[in-house]
Design a protein around this motif. Structure first.
Motif, PDB file in Angstrom:
ATOM      1  N   UNK A  59       0.853  -1.190   0.000  1.00 33.37           N
ATOM      2  CA  UNK A  59       0.000   0.000   0.000  1.00 33.37           C
ATOM      3  C   UNK A  59       0.887   1.238   0.000  1.00 33.37           C
ATOM      4  N   UNK A  60       0.282   2.376  -0.341  1.00 30.90           N
ATOM      5  CA  UNK A  60       1.066   3.617  -0.381  1.00 30.90           C
ATOM      6  C   UNK A  60       1.126   4.251   1.009  1.00 30.90           C
ATOM      7  N   UNK A  61       1.766   5.410   1.087  1.00 27.59           N
ATOM      8  CA  UNK A  61       1.992   6.070   2.378  1.00 27.59           C
ATOM      9  C   UNK A  61       0.703   6.482   3.076  1.00 27.59           C
ATOM     10  N   UNK A  62      -0.362   6.624   2.336  1.00 24.90           N
ATOM     11  CA  UNK A  62      -1.627   7.000   2.951  1.00 24.90           C
ATOM     12  C   UNK A  62      -2.151   5.953   3.920  1.00 24.90           C
ATOM     13  N   UNK A  63      -1.710   4.725   3.785  1.00 28.91           N
ATOM     14  CA  UNK A  63      -2.160   3.644   4.662  1.00 28.91           C
ATOM     15  C   UNK A  63      -1.182   3.365   5.795  1.00 28.91           C
ATOM     16  N   UNK A  64      -0.189   4.219   5.966  1.00 24.14           N
ATOM     17  CA  UNK A  64       0.800   4.036   7.022  1.00 24.14           C
ATOM     18  C   UNK A  64       0.236   4.558   8.340  1.00 24.14           C
ATOM     19  N   UNK A  65      -0.331   3.667   9.112  1.00 24.93           N
ATOM     20  CA  UNK A  65      -0.763   4.001  10.474  1.00 24.93           C
ATOM     21  C   UNK A  65      -0.554   2.786  11.365  1.00 24.93           C
ATOM     22  N   UNK A 115       4.117  -6.426   5.947  1.00 31.06           N
ATOM     23  CA  UNK A 115       3.659  -5.062   5.669  1.00 31.06           C
ATOM     24  C   UNK A 115       4.664  -4.388   4.751  1.00 31.06           C
ATOM     25  N   UNK A 116       4.208  -4.029   3.554  1.00 36.27           N
ATOM     26  CA  UNK A 116       5.059  -3.331   2.592  1.00 36.27           C
ATOM     27  C   UNK A 116       4.416  -1.963   2.340  1.00 36.27           C
ATOM     28  N   UNK A 117       4.595  -1.081   3.302  1.00 39.14           N
ATOM     29  CA  UNK A 117       4.052   0.278   3.238  1.00 39.14           C
ATOM     30  C   UNK A 117       5.188   1.234   3.576  1.00 39.14           C
ATOM     31  N   UNK A 118       5.524   2.144   2.696  1.00 38.63           N
ATOM     32  CA  UNK A 118       6.584   3.109   3.038  1.00 38.63           C
ATOM     33  C   UNK A 118       6.146   3.993   4.204  1.00 38.63           C
ATOM     34  N   UNK A 119       7.060   4.300   5.115  1.00 36.99           N
ATOM     35  CA  UNK A 119       6.678   5.141   6.260  1.00 36.99           C
ATOM     36  C   UNK A 119       6.482   6.598   5.835  1.00 36.99           C
ATOM     37  N   UNK A 170      11.102  -0.772   4.901  1.00 36.34           N
ATOM     38  CA  UNK A 170      10.151  -1.164   3.868  1.00 36.34           C
ATOM     39  C   UNK A 170      10.914  -1.891   2.757  1.00 36.34           C
ATOM     40  N   UNK A 171      10.345  -2.965   2.262  1.00 35.98           N
ATOM     41  CA  UNK A 171      10.945  -3.728   1.163  1.00 35.98           C
ATOM     42  C   UNK A 171      10.575  -3.038  -0.155  1.00 35.98           C
ATOM     43  N   UNK A 172      11.448  -2.146  -0.627  1.00 40.40           N
ATOM     44  CA  UNK A 172      11.124  -1.372  -1.824  1.00 40.40           C
ATOM     45  C   UNK A 172      11.219  -2.200  -3.109  1.00 40.40           C
TER      46      UNK A 172
END
Length: 196
Positions: free
Chosen positions: A113-119, A133-137, A147-149
């Motif tokens: 998911x994108x950064x908007x889902x980082x919570x 979880x593969x979401x950039x902080x 994050x595994x880019x």
């Protein structure tokens, strides 16, 4: 000549005698058996203020955002880019609100998911199910999270899905009034894309 109210009248007295034309006229004409209430007259082009609104956009996933009245589609796709689930939100709501409903009861190895889902709430839900979880902080996090880019590159599948979904103009601009018919067109278009 005058007659008591409720009795038939034969003649109407002249106006000059006692100036009481009204009682004789009412006797001749009579009164209608029903009255129109004031709140039922059509002297204004809007519903009465005392009654609540029965219809409207409040329950149809339509909300006001910067672009006007909009609807958000928060979707989950599989590893092939096919639609698994989606949730409709009003335009002013945040995307991450729909995430718990999307992942509920789905067995997956990783969520991209994108950064908007980082919570923290979403990350805790995914750790309970042992999902990677593969979401950039976000940039405002006090402690950065790894994050595994390399795996994050596969997030283009959801972007491709939305690009193909919005080729259908009825979905891109939401022609449908109700969220049920709008969701039906999304399912129809997603099925068409999966069969290609």
């Amino acid at each position: 000549m005058h007659s008591a109210p409720g009795t038939p009248c034969s003649t109407v007295s002249p106006l000059g005698e006692e100036r009481c034309f009204r009682t004789d006229f009412q006797c001749l004409v009579g009164r209608p058996g029903f009255r129109i209430r004031n709140d039922r007259r059509h002297h204004r082009a809007r519903p009465s203020a005392r009654h609540g609104r029965k219809r409207g956009a409040c329950h149809q996933a339509i909300g006001r955002s910067r672009g006007g009245l909009t609807t958000k589609i928060v979707a989950l796709v599989d590893a092939l880019g096919n639609l698994t689930r989606f949730v409709l939100l009003p335009g002013q709501r945040h995307d991450s609100i729909a995430a718990p409903d999307l992942i509920d009861g789905i067995d997956m190895q990783a969520l991209l998911a994108d950064k908007g889902f980082d919570n923290n709430h979403l990350r805790d839900l995914l750790q309970e199910t042992e999902t990677k979880v593969v979401i950039p902080p976000k940039a405002d996090r006090k402690q950065p999270i790894a994050c595994d880019f390399a795996m994050y590159r596969w997030r283009h599948l959801i972007e491709n899905f939305f690009c193909n979904l919005k080729q259908f103009r009825g979905i891109a601009t939401r022609y449908d009034k109700t969220d049920e018919s709008f969701a039906a067109f999304i399912f129809l278009r997603a099925t068409h894309l999966a069969l290609k």
